[in-house]
Design an enzyme around this catalytic site. Structure first.
Site, PDB file in Angstrom:
ATOM      1  N   ALA A  79     -18.382 -33.695 -15.097  1.00  0.00           N
ATOM      2  CA  ALA A  79     -18.617 -32.984 -13.832  1.00  0.00           C
ATOM      3  C   ALA A  79     -17.861 -31.660 -13.811  1.00  0.00           C
ATOM      4  O   ALA A  79     -16.775 -31.537 -14.363  1.00  0.00           O
ATOM      5  CB  ALA A  79     -18.186 -33.835 -12.641  1.00  0.00           C
ATOM      6  N   GLU A 112     -26.083 -41.828 -20.922  1.00  0.00           N
ATOM      7  CA  GLU A 112     -27.126 -42.184 -19.964  1.00  0.00           C
ATOM      8  C   GLU A 112     -27.146 -41.148 -18.860  1.00  0.00           C
ATOM      9  O   GLU A 112     -26.097 -40.629 -18.469  1.00  0.00           O
ATOM     10  CB  GLU A 112     -26.879 -43.562 -19.318  1.00  0.00           C
ATOM     11  CG  GLU A 112     -27.209 -44.733 -20.203  1.00  0.00           C
ATOM     12  CD  GLU A 112     -26.047 -45.124 -21.100  1.00  0.00           C
ATOM     13  OE1 GLU A 112     -24.927 -44.622 -20.864  1.00  0.00           O
ATOM     14  OE2 GLU A 112     -26.254 -45.930 -22.024  1.00  0.00           O
ATOM     15  N   ASN A 117     -31.698 -36.240 -12.399  1.00  0.00           N
ATOM     16  CA  ASN A 117     -30.600 -35.273 -12.514  1.00  0.00           C
ATOM     17  C   ASN A 117     -30.996 -34.115 -13.442  1.00  0.00           C
ATOM     18  O   ASN A 117     -30.570 -34.033 -14.597  1.00  0.00           O
ATOM     19  CB  ASN A 117     -29.341 -35.970 -13.023  1.00  0.00           C
ATOM     20  CG  ASN A 117     -28.098 -35.097 -12.886  1.00  0.00           C
ATOM     21  OD1 ASN A 117     -28.192 -33.890 -12.621  1.00  0.00           O
ATOM     22  ND2 ASN A 117     -26.943 -35.702 -13.064  1.00  0.00           N
ATOM     23  N   TYR A 124     -27.922 -31.238 -21.376  1.00  0.00           N
ATOM     24  CA  TYR A 124     -27.910 -32.100 -22.578  1.00  0.00           C
ATOM     25  C   TYR A 124     -29.024 -31.701 -23.553  1.00  0.00           C
ATOM     26  O   TYR A 124     -28.818 -31.682 -24.763  1.00  0.00           O
ATOM     27  CB  TYR A 124     -28.046 -33.570 -22.178  1.00  0.00           C
ATOM     28  CG  TYR A 124     -26.952 -34.043 -21.244  1.00  0.00           C
ATOM     29  CD1 TYR A 124     -25.638 -33.626 -21.401  1.00  0.00           C
ATOM     30  CD2 TYR A 124     -27.225 -34.913 -20.186  1.00  0.00           C
ATOM     31  CE1 TYR A 124     -24.632 -34.048 -20.540  1.00  0.00           C
ATOM     32  CE2 TYR A 124     -26.231 -35.336 -19.322  1.00  0.00           C
ATOM     33  CZ  TYR A 124     -24.943 -34.898 -19.501  1.00  0.00           C
ATOM     34  OH  TYR A 124     -23.957 -35.320 -18.639  1.00  0.00           O
TER      35      TYR A 124
END
Ligand SMILES: CC(C)(COP(=O)(O)OP(=O)(O)OC[C@H]1O[C@@H](n2cnc3c(N)ncnc32)[C@H](O)[C@@H]1OP(=O)(O)O)[C@@H](O)C(=O)NCCC(=O)NCCS
Length: 232
Positions: A79, A112, A117, A124
Site C-alpha cells: 500500500a 493474490e 482492484n 502488477y
C-alpha cells in the site's frame, strides 16, 4: 515563503518503529486492516517474512511485504499512502521486493489480487505479473474471488530486461515536490495529460485521488490465517 527542496523517496527495511505510520496507511487503504500486532509478529517472529517501507525524509509513505517460500516470493501486503499515490512509490516498492526476492534465490513472484482492484492489477501487469488462476471466494468480507498473478522466471532474460527498463524509468522520474499543504503536488506524467486523466476509467476510479476513505472493498492480497477476519 521559501520552497522546500525536493527529497527523494528511499526504500528501507520496516522496523517496529515504523508501525504507527504503517497503521495509518493500512487503515486508509484497507477496510479490514491488519492490526499493528500482526505486523509486529511478522517482523519479530516470521523468518520467511520481509517487510519494507518507502520513506520521504522521515515520513513513511508506503510499505510492502513478501514471504519467501523456497523458490517463490509471495507478496503479502502492499500500500501507498493515499495522498502519495501515482508518484511512483508503488513501483519503487515493487522493484525493491523483486530485488529482495532475486537476492534470496526466488525464481518467481506471486500474489493474490481482487479482480476489482484495477490500480493494483495495472501495477502488477506492468511488472510482468500474469493471471495464472483464481481462488474462489478468497476474500471473506464479500466472498470476492482472487486472481492469482505470477511472474515468469525472475532469472530469465525477459523479466531481467523488463525490470532493468522499469528501474531506469523510475530513476528518471522527477523528485516528488510538496505543495503548501504538505501533500505531493499532483503531476501529469509526460505525454499522459492531466493527473485527472489517470482516473478516467472505472477501475482507476476505485483508486485514490478522491475522498480519504478506505477502499470500499478491501483489496487485501493474502492474509495469513491467524490474522483473518470474517466478514466486514
Ligand atoms: C496499488 C497501489 C499500491 C499503487 O501505488 P502507487 O504508489 O500509486 O503506484 P505508482 O504511482 O508507482 O503507479 C505505478 C503503476 O501502477 C498503475 N496504477 C497505479 N495507480 C493507478 C490508477 N489509479 N489507475 C490506473 N493505473 C494505476 C499504473 O500502471 C502505474 O504506472 P503509470 O504511472 O506508468 O501508469 C496503491 O494504489 C494503493 O495503495 N492502493 C490501495 C491498497 C491496495 O490496493 N494494495 C494492493 C493490494 S493487491
Amino acid at each position: 515563503m521559501v520552497a522546500r527542496p525536493p527529497v527523494r523517496v528511499v526504500v528501507d527495511l520496516m522496523t517496529v518503529d515504523d508501525l504507527p505510520a504503517v497503521h495509518v496507511i493500512e487503515h486508509e487503504s484497507f477496510s479490514t486492516p491488519w492490526p499493528s500486532h500482526a505486523y509486529r509478529q511478522e517482523l519479530e517472529n516470521n523468518r520467511l517474512a520481509h517487510y519494507i517501507v518507502a520513506r520521504w525524509g522521515d515520513e513513511v509513505v508506503g510499505f510492502a511485504g513478501i514471504w519467501l517460500l523456497v523458490d517463490e516470493a509471495h507478496v503479502t501486503t502492499f500500500a501507498t499512502r493515499r495522498a502519495w499515490r501515482r508518484q511512483g512509490i508503488g513501483e519503487r516498492l515493487l522493484l525493491a521486493l523483486l530485488d529482495l526476492a532475486i537476492a534470496r534465490g526466488a525464481n518467481e513472484a506471486t500474489l493474490e489480487v481482487r479482480p476489482s482492484n484495477g490500480p493494483a492489477r495495472r501495477l502488477y501487469e506492468k511488472y510482468g505479473f500474469k493471471v495464472v488462476g483464481t481462488r474462489l471466494r478468497y476474500y471473506s468480507d464479500n466472498n470476492e474471488d482472487a486472481l492469482i498473478m505470477t511472474t515468469d522466471s525472475l532469472d530469465g532474460r525477459p523479466m531481467k530486461a523488463r525490470i532493468a527498463e522499469l528501474r531506469a524509468a523510475v530513476a528518471a522520474r522527477p523528485d516528488i515536490e510538496l505543495g503548501p499543504d504538505g501533500q505531493p503536488i499532483a503531476r501529469s506524467r509526460a505525454g499522459q495529460g492531466s493527473p485527472a486523466a489517470d482516473t478516467a476509467d472505472s477501475d482507476a476510479a476505485a483508486d485514490s485521488d478522491a475522498p480519504a476513505e478506505p477502499e470500499p472493498r478491501e483489496p487485501r492480497i493474502i492474509r495469513p490465517s491467524r490474522f483473518a477476519r470474517r466478514g466486514p
